[in-house]
Design a protein around this motif. Structure first.
Motif, PDB file in Angstrom:
ATOM      1  N   GLU A  50     150.786 -38.727  91.499  1.00 54.72           N
ATOM      2  CA  GLU A  50     151.208 -40.130  92.118  1.00 54.72           C
ATOM      3  C   GLU A  50     150.681 -40.935  91.635  1.00 54.72           C
ATOM      4  OE1 GLU A  50     153.478 -40.723  94.113  1.00 54.72           O
ATOM      5  OE2 GLU A  50     153.004 -42.949  94.697  1.00 54.72           O
ATOM      6  N   VAL A  95     147.392 -48.157  92.094  1.00 52.76           N
ATOM      7  CA  VAL A  95     147.512 -47.472  93.212  1.00 52.76           C
ATOM      8  C   VAL A  95     146.150 -47.709  93.991  1.00 52.76           C
ATOM      9  CG1 VAL A  95     146.766 -44.973  92.969  1.00 52.76           C
ATOM     10  CG2 VAL A  95     148.478 -45.891  94.628  1.00 52.76           C
ATOM     11  N   PRO A 122     144.404 -45.849 100.019  1.00 52.59           N
ATOM     12  CA  PRO A 122     145.360 -45.579 101.102  1.00 52.59           C
ATOM     13  C   PRO A 122     146.727 -45.497 100.835  1.00 52.59           C
ATOM     14  CG  PRO A 122     143.658 -47.420 101.557  1.00 52.59           C
ATOM     15  CD  PRO A 122     143.526 -47.080 100.063  1.00 52.59           C
ATOM     16  N   GLU A 123     147.206 -46.200  99.869  1.00 53.96           N
ATOM     17  CA  GLU A 123     148.517 -46.136  99.325  1.00 53.96           C
ATOM     18  C   GLU A 123     148.907 -44.522  99.051  1.00 53.96           C
ATOM     19  OE1 GLU A 123     149.081 -50.514  97.844  1.00 53.96           O
ATOM     20  OE2 GLU A 123     148.663 -48.852  96.415  1.00 53.96           O
ATOM     21  N   LEU A 145     147.008 -41.871  99.964  1.00 55.68           N
ATOM     22  CA  LEU A 145     147.121 -41.164 101.204  1.00 55.68           C
ATOM     23  C   LEU A 145     148.196 -41.117 102.108  1.00 55.68           C
ATOM     24  CD1 LEU A 145     143.292 -41.747 102.297  1.00 55.68           C
ATOM     25  CD2 LEU A 145     144.468 -39.718 101.198  1.00 55.68           C
ATOM     26  N   LEU A 146     148.948 -42.363 101.926  1.00 56.52           N
ATOM     27  CA  LEU A 146     150.399 -42.512 102.551  1.00 56.52           C
ATOM     28  C   LEU A 146     151.438 -41.625 101.856  1.00 56.52           C
ATOM     29  CD1 LEU A 146     151.889 -44.509 104.645  1.00 56.52           C
ATOM     30  CD2 LEU A 146     152.381 -45.934 102.661  1.00 56.52           C
ATOM     31  N   VAL A 147     151.601 -41.811 100.693  1.00 57.28           N
ATOM     32  CA  VAL A 147     152.548 -40.929  99.885  1.00 57.28           C
ATOM     33  C   VAL A 147     152.271 -39.341 100.227  1.00 57.28           C
ATOM     34  CG1 VAL A 147     153.654 -40.448  97.889  1.00 57.28           C
ATOM     35  CG2 VAL A 147     153.087 -42.878  98.565  1.00 57.28           C
ATOM     36  N   LEU A 148     151.244 -39.025 100.003  1.00 55.17           N
ATOM     37  CA  LEU A 148     150.695 -37.675 100.029  1.00 55.17           C
ATOM     38  C   LEU A 148     150.739 -37.097 101.581  1.00 55.17           C
ATOM     39  CD1 LEU A 148     147.954 -37.537  97.207  1.00 55.17           C
ATOM     40  CD2 LEU A 148     150.182 -37.163  97.177  1.00 55.17           C
ATOM     41  N   ASP A 149     150.971 -38.141 102.637  1.00 55.99           N
ATOM     42  CA  ASP A 149     151.149 -37.590 103.946  1.00 55.99           C
ATOM     43  C   ASP A 149     149.803 -37.102 104.423  1.00 55.99           C
ATOM     44  OD1 ASP A 149     152.874 -35.138 106.188  1.00 55.99           O
ATOM     45  OD2 ASP A 149     152.168 -37.316 106.104  1.00 55.99           O
ATOM     46  N   GLY A 182     147.436 -39.859 105.483  1.00 53.98           N
ATOM     47  CA  GLY A 182     147.036 -41.185 105.597  1.00 53.98           C
ATOM     48  C   GLY A 182     145.924 -41.168 106.623  1.00 53.98           C
ATOM     49  N   GLU A 183     145.647 -40.280 107.568  1.00 56.83           N
ATOM     50  CA  GLU A 183     144.757 -40.548 108.795  1.00 56.83           C
ATOM     51  C   GLU A 183     143.638 -39.640 108.426  1.00 56.83           C
ATOM     52  OE1 GLU A 183     146.057 -42.338 112.084  1.00 56.83           O
ATOM     53  OE2 GLU A 183     146.573 -42.908 110.052  1.00 56.83           O
ATOM     54  N   ASN A 230     147.913 -45.366 108.910  1.00 59.50           N
ATOM     55  CA  ASN A 230     148.528 -45.451 107.368  1.00 59.50           C
ATOM     56  C   ASN A 230     149.269 -44.038 107.524  1.00 59.50           C
ATOM     57  OD1 ASN A 230     148.657 -45.754 104.700  1.00 59.50           O
ATOM     58  ND2 ASN A 230     147.048 -44.628 104.040  1.00 59.50           N
ATOM     59  N   LYS A 231     150.534 -44.267 107.880  1.00 55.89           N
ATOM     60  CA  LYS A 231     151.558 -43.000 107.748  1.00 55.89           C
ATOM     61  C   LYS A 231     152.787 -43.534 107.424  1.00 55.89           C
ATOM     62  CE  LYS A 231     152.460 -41.796 112.045  1.00 55.89           C
ATOM     63  NZ  LYS A 231     152.516 -41.205 113.414  1.00 55.89           N
ATOM     64  N   LEU A 232     153.659 -42.618 107.163  1.00 57.66           N
ATOM     65  CA  LEU A 232     155.145 -42.874 106.861  1.00 57.66           C
ATOM     66  C   LEU A 232     155.894 -42.788 108.031  1.00 57.66           C
ATOM     67  CD1 LEU A 232     155.953 -41.280 103.359  1.00 57.66           C
ATOM     68  CD2 LEU A 232     156.010 -43.520 103.769  1.00 57.66           C
ATOM     69  N   ILE A 276     159.085 -45.895  98.080  1.00 60.17           N
ATOM     70  CA  ILE A 276     158.049 -45.105  98.749  1.00 60.17           C
ATOM     71  C   ILE A 276     158.601 -43.864  99.189  1.00 60.17           C
ATOM     72  CG2 ILE A 276     158.306 -46.174 101.107  1.00 60.17           C
ATOM     73  CD1 ILE A 276     154.893 -45.679  99.866  1.00 60.17           C
ATOM     74  N   ARG A 301     159.304 -41.663  96.180  1.00 62.65           N
ATOM     75  CA  ARG A 301     158.044 -40.951  95.529  1.00 62.65           C
ATOM     76  C   ARG A 301     157.384 -40.130  96.645  1.00 62.65           C
ATOM     77  NH1 ARG A 301     154.764 -46.384  94.436  1.00 62.65           N
ATOM     78  NH2 ARG A 301     153.036 -45.334  95.207  1.00 62.65           N
ATOM     79  N   ARG A 302     157.485 -40.229  98.054  1.00 62.67           N
ATOM     80  CA  ARG A 302     157.177 -39.361  98.850  1.00 62.67           C
ATOM     81  C   ARG A 302     157.645 -37.960  98.484  1.00 62.67           C
ATOM     82  NH1 ARG A 302     154.526 -36.189 101.118  1.00 62.67           N
ATOM     83  NH2 ARG A 302     154.578 -35.626 103.181  1.00 62.67           N
ATOM     84  N   ASP A 350     156.609 -36.231  95.338  1.00 58.49           N
ATOM     85  CA  ASP A 350     155.473 -35.273  95.754  1.00 58.49           C
ATOM     86  C   ASP A 350     155.465 -34.086  96.335  1.00 58.49           C
ATOM     87  OD1 ASP A 350     153.155 -35.349  98.227  1.00 58.49           O
ATOM     88  OD2 ASP A 350     152.374 -35.002  96.037  1.00 58.49           O
TER      89      ASP A 350
END
Lengths: 197, 256
Positions: free
Chosen positions: A100, A107, A110-111, A113-117, A119-120, B3-5, B44, B47-48, B51
């Motif tokens: 990523e 990057v 936090p960005e 972690l957001l894309v890699l799901d 985030g928390e 921080n979540k989609l 986004i 890209r998600r 991944d």
């Protein structure tokens, strides 16, 4: 008494010979193991190529004789110390993060972690922080001077990570016990205290 | 802010497009177009997905040549590219057959330069292994690609169009991301000012959260934030303020 089959293999190995074969029952009588144990022991030796079956008789092979004369024994366990660097077969979290990072060019964590799901997850965030800091130490990653906005009100912002020169699609491996970063793309190792000359 | 989609309408549309691509009848039609203007969550989302599916991700750039495309592709597939275009083509075919990874072409309009020879090269190497190719670009790509029938025929009829966020999407953003409760009237106010642009919506949510923290509020309404800057116009960066309830009779020009 329960015995590891490899020790049984050792015992069987010691009584067989190249010239005169022995049947399974003969081995059972000679060694005081059950037929099943002797059978498993013979299978182990056969897998190594040290014994062969001719009719109903077991013989030691040439390779087996050489092994016995050189003092080889049959024991349970692995093949000795690990040799070479093992690249993980499945996609690890760091590999996904590296992919990523290359996709996005620059990057923040936090960005990522957001894309890699993730985030928390504080654990994942810490994982990446540690990894990126090591990559920065050897020059594979660098940080931009300006930080990205975000975080608590008093936070200076998030570090923006960039790859100055893309080494390739495979994620560098941090070998913490040896304090080196291994780049599987080029095969080079980078000691963490300094950069490779 | 969490921080979540957020699972917006655009995400659902995209996943439906991917499903359509996987279930296609014509095997040679292995391309899906994803179009939309900037700020609608295109990058986004893609890209998600890249991944999740371990896709090869290539980004177009000006003056892209078939040689460069092959080098980028083979490099991403983990090998050193060979020296001639013919050998690179065979090498790429072999690697794609082995990995079976989908390919994402971001800024795909750059692959249509020079009579679309870069995209033709991608088509040639994915023909046998039928790897999915996702073309991500602005709306204009649909007009351009029609000039190349061999390529156009390989794009599935479903086009994923990333739209501006709806009121439901904004409400979802507020409920999923904001650490405090955002009242419905303030959600409508955010929707009105942000014109469906996800980046602006996210900034607005962050502003609401910071306001709530400063004022120790657990629930924020329009009345609480009257006169506060909630967003900035994406065109001229002018501040947009929360309006009083009775002055919301006329919608802003250009708002949905």
């Amino acid at each position: 008494m329960s015995v590891s089959r490899r020790w049984v293999s050792d015992a069987v190995f010691s009584v067989l010979s190249v010239d005169s074969g022995q049947g399974r029952q003969g081995l059972v009588d000679a060694l005081d193991y059950t037929s099943k144990q002797v059978g498993r022991g013979l299978q182990v030796l056969r897998n190594r190529g040290w014994v062969r079956l001719d009719g109903r008789l077991w013989f030691l092979t040439k390779a087996g004789l050489d092994a016995r004369e050189s003092g080889r024994v049959v024991r349970a366990g692995g093949k000795g110390r690990p040799r070479g660097i093992k690249t993980p077969k499945k996609r690890t979290f760091r590999q996904r993060a590296w992919a990523e990072l290359r996709r996005s060019g620059k990057v923040t964590i936090p960005e990522l972690l957001l894309v890699l799901d993730a985030g928390e997850s504080k654990r994942r965030a810490h994982n990446l922080e540690e990894y990126f800091l090591r990559l920065e130490q050897v020059g594979i990653l660098t940080r931009l001077r300006r930080r990205a906005k975000g975080g608590p009100l008093t936070s200076p912002g998030h570090v923006v990570w960039v790859i100055p020169e893309d080494p390739g699609p495979k994620a560098p491996i941090w070998r913490s016990t040896k304090s080196i970063i291994h780049d599987p793309n080029s095969g080079k190792d980078y000691p963490i205290e300094g950069r490779q000359s | 802010m969490k921080n979540k989609l957020v699972n917006t309408q655009n995400v659902k549309l995209f996943l439906a497009g991917i499903l359509e691509l996987e279930r296609r009848g014509a095997r040679e039609a292995n391309m899906l177009m994803v179009v939309g203007d900037a700020g609608y969550g295109k990058t986004i989302t893609v890209r998600r997905w890249a991944d999740m599916s371990d896709a090869i991700y290539l980004k177009g750039r000006p003056k892209l040549s078939p040689n460069q495309v092959m080098e980028d592709l083979i490099w991403e597939l983990g090998e050193k590219p060979k020296h001639t275009i013919g050998r690179m083509e065979k090498q790429a075919r072999r690697l794609l057959m082995a990995s079976q990874q989908p390919i994402v072409l971001d800024e795909a309009h750059f692959y249509l330069t020079d009579k679309a020879s870069p995209l033709e090269m991608i088509r040639a190497v994915t023909e046998t292994s039928e790897n999915a190719v996702i073309l991500v670009s602005t709306e204009e790509i649909q007009t351009t690609i029609r000039h190349f029938p061999p390529l156009w025929s390989r794009v599935i009829p479903t086009v994923v169009r990333m739209n501006p966020a709806s009121l439901e999407d904004v409400s979802l953003f507020c409920s999923d991301l904001c650490e405090v409760t955002v009242a419905d009237d303030l959600v409508r106010e955010i929707y009105h000012h942000t014109e469906g642009r996800y980046r602006v919506i996210k900034n607005a949510v962050a502003i609401v959260e910071q306001f709530a923290r400063r004022n120790r509020l657990e629930r924020v309404t329009t009345a609480d934030m009257v006169g506060e800057v909630i967003a900035h116009d994406w065109r001229d960066r002018s501040p947009l303020k929360v309006r009083k309830a009775k002055s919301r009779a006329k919608p802003r020009a250009g708002s949905v």
